[in-house]
Enzyme design. Sequence first.
Site, short mmCIF file in Angstrom:
data_model
loop_
_atom_site.label_atom_id
_atom_site.label_comp_id
_atom_site.label_asym_id
_atom_site.label_seq_id
_atom_site.Cartn_x
_atom_site.Cartn_y
_atom_site.Cartn_z
N CYS A 62 0.83 -1.21 0.00
CA CYS A 62 0.00 0.00 0.00
C CYS A 62 0.86 1.26 0.00
CB CYS A 62 -0.95 0.01 1.19
SG CYS A 62 -0.10 0.03 2.76
N CYS A 109 -2.58 -3.02 8.66
CA CYS A 109 -2.24 -1.67 9.13
C CYS A 109 -1.76 -1.72 10.58
CB CYS A 109 -3.43 -0.74 8.99
SG CYS A 109 -4.32 -0.93 7.42
FE1 FES Z 1 -1.59 0.31 4.22
FE2 FES Z 1 -3.41 0.73 5.98
S1 FES Z 1 -3.71 0.45 3.86
S2 FES Z 1 -1.30 0.60 6.28
#
Ligand code: FES
Length: 147
Positions: free
Chosen positions: A35, A104
């Site tokens: 991400c 996360c």
């Molecule tokens: Fe990557 Fe939350 S989407 S840390």
Amino acid sequence: MALYSEKVMDHFKNPRNVGKLDDADGIGEVGNARCGDIMKIYIKVENDVITDVKFNTFGCGSAIASSSMATEMIKGKPISQALELTNKAVAEALDGLPAHKLHCSVLAEEAIRSAIKDYYDKNGIEYDKAMFPDPTDEDEHAHGDDE
Ligand code: FES
């Protein structure tokens, strides 16, 4: 049911311990390659106790809420206890995270461990390397080279 708990929303909107410590004893920085989110945690240590902690997270709301909660959970605690903090405990303290957001909270666990490792390294404190497995280290899986 709402996707995010009230606690997640609260810690996302009013994150605790945001910022940096200029005189930090240990700094941990981790990122999630998928991400692209990055989390940095600063700790101040006295007599094996984390007396202060701050974080900077460039990431999603769950990552911010996780860092906020995780820093609250280790502030004033002995290092040994901070090392035991799991992402599961962070997610539970937030009254849960959606399954696709659990990674996360992993960032928070990793960032804290990385800050503690940095503190150990900077102060020449010996530790068992197995306590801090490098998630990017592929060597662990590279067996079969032995004669
Ligand atoms: Fe990557 Fe939350 S989407 S840390």
